[in-house]
Motif scaffolding. Structure first.
Motif, PDB file in Angstrom:
ATOM      1  N   VAL A   4       7.792  13.827  -2.181  1.00  0.00           N
ATOM      2  CA  VAL A   4       6.612  13.547  -1.358  1.00  0.00           C
ATOM      3  C   VAL A   4       6.716  12.079  -0.936  1.00  0.00           C
ATOM      4  O   VAL A   4       7.116  11.227  -1.724  1.00  0.00           O
ATOM      5  CB  VAL A   4       5.314  13.804  -2.157  1.00  0.00           C
ATOM      6  N   MET A   5       6.373  11.812   0.306  1.00  0.00           N
ATOM      7  CA  MET A   5       6.475  10.452   0.880  1.00  0.00           C
ATOM      8  C   MET A   5       5.807   9.383   0.024  1.00  0.00           C
ATOM      9  O   MET A   5       4.914   9.665  -0.766  1.00  0.00           O
ATOM     10  CB  MET A   5       5.806  10.441   2.258  1.00  0.00           C
ATOM     11  N   ARG A   6       6.218   8.137   0.248  1.00  0.00           N
ATOM     12  CA  ARG A   6       5.506   7.011  -0.362  1.00  0.00           C
ATOM     13  C   ARG A   6       4.112   6.870   0.226  1.00  0.00           C
ATOM     14  O   ARG A   6       3.183   6.466  -0.463  1.00  0.00           O
ATOM     15  CB  ARG A   6       6.267   5.711  -0.094  1.00  0.00           C
ATOM     16  N   GLY A   7       3.994   7.170   1.483  1.00  0.00           N
ATOM     17  CA  GLY A   7       2.701   7.036   2.154  1.00  0.00           C
ATOM     18  C   GLY A   7       2.933   6.731   3.622  1.00  0.00           C
ATOM     19  O   GLY A   7       4.059   6.820   4.116  1.00  0.00           O
ATOM     20  N   TYR A   8       1.845   6.402   4.331  1.00  0.00           N
ATOM     21  CA  TYR A   8       1.913   6.068   5.747  1.00  0.00           C
ATOM     22  C   TYR A   8       1.984   4.555   5.902  1.00  0.00           C
ATOM     23  O   TYR A   8       1.159   3.826   5.342  1.00  0.00           O
ATOM     24  CB  TYR A   8       0.689   6.604   6.489  1.00  0.00           C
ATOM     25  N   VAL A  38       6.826   7.142   5.271  1.00  0.00           N
ATOM     26  CA  VAL A  38       7.885   6.359   4.629  1.00  0.00           C
ATOM     27  C   VAL A  38       8.567   7.172   3.532  1.00  0.00           C
ATOM     28  O   VAL A  38       7.915   7.650   2.606  1.00  0.00           O
ATOM     29  CB  VAL A  38       7.300   5.054   4.027  1.00  0.00           C
ATOM     30  N   THR A  64      -3.242   6.990   3.928  1.00  0.00           N
ATOM     31  CA  THR A  64      -2.478   7.251   2.706  1.00  0.00           C
ATOM     32  C   THR A  64      -3.408   7.695   1.583  1.00  0.00           C
ATOM     33  O   THR A  64      -3.144   8.684   0.891  1.00  0.00           O
ATOM     34  CB  THR A  64      -1.704   5.988   2.288  1.00  0.00           C
ATOM     35  N   ASP A 109       0.820  -1.227   0.000  1.00  0.00           N
ATOM     36  CA  ASP A 109       0.000   0.000   0.000  1.00  0.00           C
ATOM     37  C   ASP A 109       0.849   1.271   0.000  1.00  0.00           C
ATOM     38  O   ASP A 109       0.442   2.295   0.564  1.00  0.00           O
ATOM     39  CB  ASP A 109      -0.935   0.035   1.229  1.00  0.00           C
ATOM     40  N   LEU A 110       2.032   1.202  -0.570  1.00  0.00           N
ATOM     41  CA  LEU A 110       2.884   2.402  -0.624  1.00  0.00           C
ATOM     42  C   LEU A 110       3.358   2.604  -2.065  1.00  0.00           C
ATOM     43  O   LEU A 110       4.544   2.740  -2.339  1.00  0.00           O
ATOM     44  CB  LEU A 110       4.072   2.244   0.331  1.00  0.00           C
ATOM     45  N   ASP A 111       2.384   2.600  -2.974  1.00  0.00           N
ATOM     46  CA  ASP A 111       2.712   2.605  -4.397  1.00  0.00           C
ATOM     47  C   ASP A 111       2.898   4.005  -4.949  1.00  0.00           C
ATOM     48  O   ASP A 111       2.549   4.997  -4.314  1.00  0.00           O
ATOM     49  CB  ASP A 111       1.604   1.878  -5.170  1.00  0.00           C
ATOM     50  N   PRO A 128       0.374   9.911  -8.785  1.00  0.00           N
ATOM     51  CA  PRO A 128       0.815  11.217  -9.313  1.00  0.00           C
ATOM     52  C   PRO A 128       1.265  12.190  -8.231  1.00  0.00           C
ATOM     53  O   PRO A 128       2.038  13.108  -8.509  1.00  0.00           O
ATOM     54  CB  PRO A 128      -0.436  11.739 -10.035  1.00  0.00           C
ATOM     55  N   ALA A 129       0.815  12.018  -7.005  1.00  0.00           N
ATOM     56  CA  ALA A 129       1.203  12.936  -5.930  1.00  0.00           C
ATOM     57  C   ALA A 129       2.644  12.721  -5.495  1.00  0.00           C
ATOM     58  O   ALA A 129       3.323  13.663  -5.084  1.00  0.00           O
ATOM     59  CB  ALA A 129       0.272  12.768  -4.732  1.00  0.00           C
ATOM     60  N   ASN A 130       3.130  11.480  -5.584  1.00  0.00           N
ATOM     61  CA  ASN A 130       4.477  11.221  -5.043  1.00  0.00           C
ATOM     62  C   ASN A 130       5.474  10.720  -6.074  1.00  0.00           C
ATOM     63  O   ASN A 130       6.609  10.389  -5.735  1.00  0.00           O
ATOM     64  CB  ASN A 130       4.405  10.252  -3.852  1.00  0.00           C
ATOM     65  N   TYR A 131       5.054  10.680  -7.329  1.00  0.00           N
ATOM     66  CA  TYR A 131       5.996  10.256  -8.365  1.00  0.00           C
ATOM     67  C   TYR A 131       5.704  11.023  -9.634  1.00  0.00           C
ATOM     68  O   TYR A 131       4.592  10.954 -10.167  1.00  0.00           O
ATOM     69  CB  TYR A 131       5.872   8.753  -8.625  1.00  0.00           C
ATOM     70  N   GLN A 132       6.694  11.745 -10.107  1.00  0.00           N
ATOM     71  CA  GLN A 132       6.577  12.467 -11.366  1.00  0.00           C
ATOM     72  C   GLN A 132       7.838  12.185 -12.168  1.00  0.00           C
ATOM     73  O   GLN A 132       8.911  12.001 -11.593  1.00  0.00           O
ATOM     74  CB  GLN A 132       6.445  13.973 -11.108  1.00  0.00           C
ATOM     75  N   PHE A 161      -0.713  15.639  -2.707  1.00  0.00           N
ATOM     76  CA  PHE A 161      -0.619  15.465  -1.264  1.00  0.00           C
ATOM     77  C   PHE A 161      -1.248  16.668  -0.581  1.00  0.00           C
ATOM     78  O   PHE A 161      -0.826  17.806  -0.794  1.00  0.00           O
ATOM     79  CB  PHE A 161       0.831  15.291  -0.796  1.00  0.00           C
ATOM     80  N   GLY A 212       5.001  15.515  -6.369  1.00  0.00           N
ATOM     81  CA  GLY A 212       6.330  15.332  -6.953  1.00  0.00           C
ATOM     82  C   GLY A 212       7.176  14.323  -6.220  1.00  0.00           C
ATOM     83  O   GLY A 212       6.706  13.559  -5.368  1.00  0.00           O
ATOM     84  N   ASN A 213       8.452  14.332  -6.547  1.00  0.00           N
ATOM     85  CA  ASN A 213       9.347  13.252  -6.140  1.00  0.00           C
ATOM     86  C   ASN A 213       9.876  13.374  -4.717  1.00  0.00           C
ATOM     87  O   ASN A 213      10.540  12.466  -4.238  1.00  0.00           O
ATOM     88  CB  ASN A 213      10.507  13.150  -7.131  1.00  0.00           C
TER      89      ASN A 213
END
Lengths: 551, 551
Positions: free
Chosen positions: B409-413, B212, B420, A18-20, A23-27, B429, B406-407
């Motif tokens: 920003v965390m992977r998530g919780y 993370v 998340t 669940d940490l995929d 667009p918010a965290n990968y550009q 985010f 963007g890059n």
């Protein structure tokens, strides 16, 4: 550090759930995002100077978006090639952004190529569009006639160019832009691995190869350039390095990271160089060694006092100590870089240690002669045995091949899988340059593998012989190549360019070398003449090798 | 620029053939490679200063490799969590490299947490190893007793710590390292998306969430820090920001890019701060606003003359103009940053325009009060309507939620897919911070969404009321929260900390506010007391809100 474990080796952990990416965290990494930022944050800063022209970042961005929108309207899109035949003008900068904003790939043509060479590139790259400056119409016209592809041709008519030349295409660049939308919503690349540019090698050996750069590598090299070059915020950058060469080592994009000012120059001559340095408060430039010569040999009429010290980044051969000293006195701080078209230009720097300043001059020169160490954005740079791939000992003596590994290495050669495979064989990019690793890890090139001269079973470094010749006060430039020899296998032949007005005999030069070289390394013949050079200032040794063979 | 086309939309082109990723041209981005480079290029430079201790980059790297090898020998590997309870000491820096060199994930525990909070983190992160400083044994011991996990416990006994506390684990840190291999061949991460660290939010609202970070984001933020912070080569960096907080905003890794010197400090007090600044020629530091207060309120005995100007990067609330002016006079150049744990610390900077220096003081203060614009390594920063996701107009008035994309920003919780999903809903985010976008694109926060006070249907920004209070010469700090009110819904209550020795009545302060605020925004009650703060200096408004509710 070693290569990473392969994904197959890896079991899922709590961090794999669940940490995929989203667009918010990968550009996708792309240098295009730097221009977007510069135009939003510093819209009014001067982005481009060209003659009397001043354009702000807002204006530059609007023009790039116009270009992208006009190209898209003509059907250009992902993976299409847009060739450009341009001098270091504002249009060339715009193409570096406007073309990839559509997903298309920018192919900057070497403006010194002949019609046959240009036609080869247009056909090989399958150019759909050609943007060309009027100055080059005399060679571009015949190239288009020869080429199989029939690109849309767009003419640039630069107000700073008053010479001959005609429009060749169906539209002028300004008209083409006028139809575009300055607020065009361009899309980020679908994948950071997508191609951003295509750079044909200058062809010192055989057919040019099409080196493919991607958005990720270009974005990272820009950050590396800012850090390694010490650009700071808002540098003023003078264009002497052709933008067609490795995208001007990626400085066409780099300046956007720090909202710097591009000072364009169509022609690299001493007068306009000093004028630009003096008038615009230039802080940085990149240039071939020939530019240093131009600056140092300028007449009093051409010279202008510099308002500040200027950082000068140079690649190719290490600058001789005498040149460095003279440059320092003239107000320039020289950094020595190294790289190839395949590594986005320089990815290696002679990172200077403050303690070296205190060394005696010859030791300082020896430090400066080394190519150095990797950029922070290059993951590996090493000298390895090209057969075993073993790293050579760091003894300053054992020769091997300089090899690169990392994110600022090309994707490969376009439509040339065998050359790509050969270049990447063993998991490293093989530069073809031979060198040694010093005890402190700094790498020094000794020769191109094909430039090594093998005489009586002994390797002779052509660079070493050239260095000896260059130290003679009357020598302006020297190139040493192998001449086939029945007895020795090969012997060194030197081609020497003397300084203006200097007179020196071949025997005297050989005697000079005897004081600096082992006897078997002495040139057997010396030819006095101007050296043939590529458009980027590299000596065309393959021509000299042919000459030597015929001697 | 807009989101990229999806891969499914894309047809294969000539650039999609035989130009694949391979180890020569693609390596995972990771900050670990920066240390490898620093240790190779500048092995003798001082990497770490701590009391009388000096360690070079070669030594630091060797110790990190020892740690990695010793952890690997205990079976630690990819996706395992190593928790650390450490002050800003050399061991903390080593853990930032040695732990991820094994593929494991570094969880830096907040040293101000109580046993229950620590036990929660240990259990939630499934810690396999805990490295803990003797100073914290009084709380770590009970935490270990409470926790379900039974990690390997390693004790750090820092020679700079002379206070109480005992060893809790089976081995000491130095013994553990001694068994490791200083030349350990660690592996690059298998994927740049792999987790590098786990940072629990400080919990101003409810349960901590495990943020993370991945190798890619950390590597990029480092480059962004160097460029945005103007670090140059070989900065001397003083640690006041806790390294447990967003990995010291990633400066634990950042310094390796430029082979800088870490100056460690266990405790942030004025005397040691000035001593470090004076003795080590510090060039940069990051710190909470409280550090500025410490520096400015230092006694004459504590103060030392600074050998040079110092760049001071601060996040959290914008520094008041009076503080900035005093800092400038004291020799510090303050840069105002903004970010959250979820964005690797600051990813936004109040990028200063030189022209603003000439503005009148109040206008300059207004410029400085804005959070600003994205780092070059962040792809998007905007204020949007949290319902429609529309960008708010750039009018300086329309409120919306600050959002990042963007890059960095965390992977998530960790193990919290619902949180998340909520954080990333809409492809951005959501920071939870409310603000406006000014006509020049700079973003200014007005409040946390939960800190907005709604009185008689009108929104009152608690920040605006706090600003008005803070301008009073006797006020040291102020926090304003909502008190439920039968008539108005909510009314503002102010908690105020006065300067030492100052005496002022509540009525006088309300009268002062009347000169600066609309009547409906005036605080109805004023409570004089020291404000409760988190370990990172943030006011714990949830405590004040409970107090206000009970009033």
């Amino acid at each position: 550090m070693t290569a990473s474990a392969t994904p197959a080796d890896r079991a899922a952990t709590i961090y794999d759930r669940d940490l995929d990416k989203n667009p918010a965290n990968y550009q996708p990494l792309t240098p295009l995002s730097y221009l977007d930022r510069a135009a939003r944050v510093f819209p009014d800063r001067v982005a481009v100077i060209h003659g009397p022209l001043r354009r702000s970042y807002a204006e530059l961005y609007a023009r790039c978006r116009r270009l992208a929108s006009a190209l898209a309207a003509r059907g250009l899109g992902r993976g299409d090639t847009v060739a450009v035949m341009l001098a270091n003008t504002p249009e060339m900068i715009e193409c570096h952004y406007g073309v990839p904003m559509t997903g298309a790939v920018l192919n900057t043509l070497n403006t010194r190529l002949d019609a046959a060479g240009l036609a080869f590139c247009l056909d090989h790259g399958e150019a759909k569009v050609l943007i060309t400056d009027r100055e080059f119409s005399k060679v571009v016209g015949p190239a288009l006639a020869r080429a199989g592809v029939k690109p849309l041709v767009i003419d640039v008519d630069d107000p700073e160019y008053a010479g001959a030349g005609e429009a060749l295409g169906e539209t002028g660049y300004e008209d083409f832009l006028a139809a575009g939308d300055p607020a065009h919503e361009w899309a980020m690349p679908g994948d950071e691995w997508d191609a951003i540019s295509l750079n044909y090698t200058s062809g010192t050996t055989g057919d040019p190869k099409g080196v493919v750069y991607h958005h990720r590598g270009a974005a990272l090299l820009c950050l590396g350039n800012v850090i390694t070059g010490g650009l700071g915020q808002h540098p003023v950058y003078l264009w002497t390095l052709p933008m067609f060469h490795c995208n001007g080592w990626c400085f066409a994009w780099t300046l956007s990271v720090v909202a710097g000012t591009h000072v364009c120059l169509r022609q690299v001559r001493a007068g306009p160089l000093y004028a630009a340095l003096a008038e615009h408060g230039v802080t940085h430039l990149c240039g071939a060694p020939i530019v240093m010569q131009l600056l140092l040999n300028a007449s009093d009429a051409e010279r202008r006092p510099l308002p500040r010290r200027v950082a000068f980044m140079t690649a190719a051969a290490p600058p001789p100590q005498a040149v460095l000293a003279a440059m320092g006195e003239a107000g320039f701080d020289v950094t020595h870089l190294y790289g190839l078209t395949e590594t986005y230009g320089p990815a290696v720097v002679n990172a200077w240690h403050g303690a070296w300043d205190a060394l005696p001059e010859d030791e300082r020169a020896a430090k400066m002669a080394r190519q150095g160490v990797r950029y922070p954005v290059l993951e590996g740079f090493d000298v390895r045995d090209p057969e075993t791939m073993d790293s050579v000992p760091a003894d300053g003596e054992t020769m091997g091949e300089a090899m690169f590994r990392g994110n600022v290495v090309m994707r490969g050669y376009l439509k040339n899988p065998s050359a790509t495979r050969a270049a990447f064989k063993g998991g490293w990019f093989r530069s073809g340059d031979l060198g040694v690793k010093h005890p402190d890890g700094y790498i020094q090139l000794k020769d191109r593998s094909k430039d090594i001269i093998i005489s009586g079973g002994e390797n002779i470094s052509s660079i070493e012989v050239e260095d000896a010749l260059f130290r003679h006060p009357d020598v302006a430039a020297a190139a040493v190549v192998a001449k086939p020899d029945a007895k020795w296998g090969e012997t060194p032949v030197a081609f020497v360019e003397l300084k203006p007005g200097a007179v020196v005999e071949a025997d005297a030069l050989i005697a000079w070398c005897r004081d600096h070289l082992a006897a078997y390394k002495l040139p057997r013949h010396i030819v006095f003449e101007e050296l043939p050079k590529t458009s980027t200032g590299k000596v065309q040794k393959f021509l000299l090798r042919e000459r030597a063979k015929a001697m």
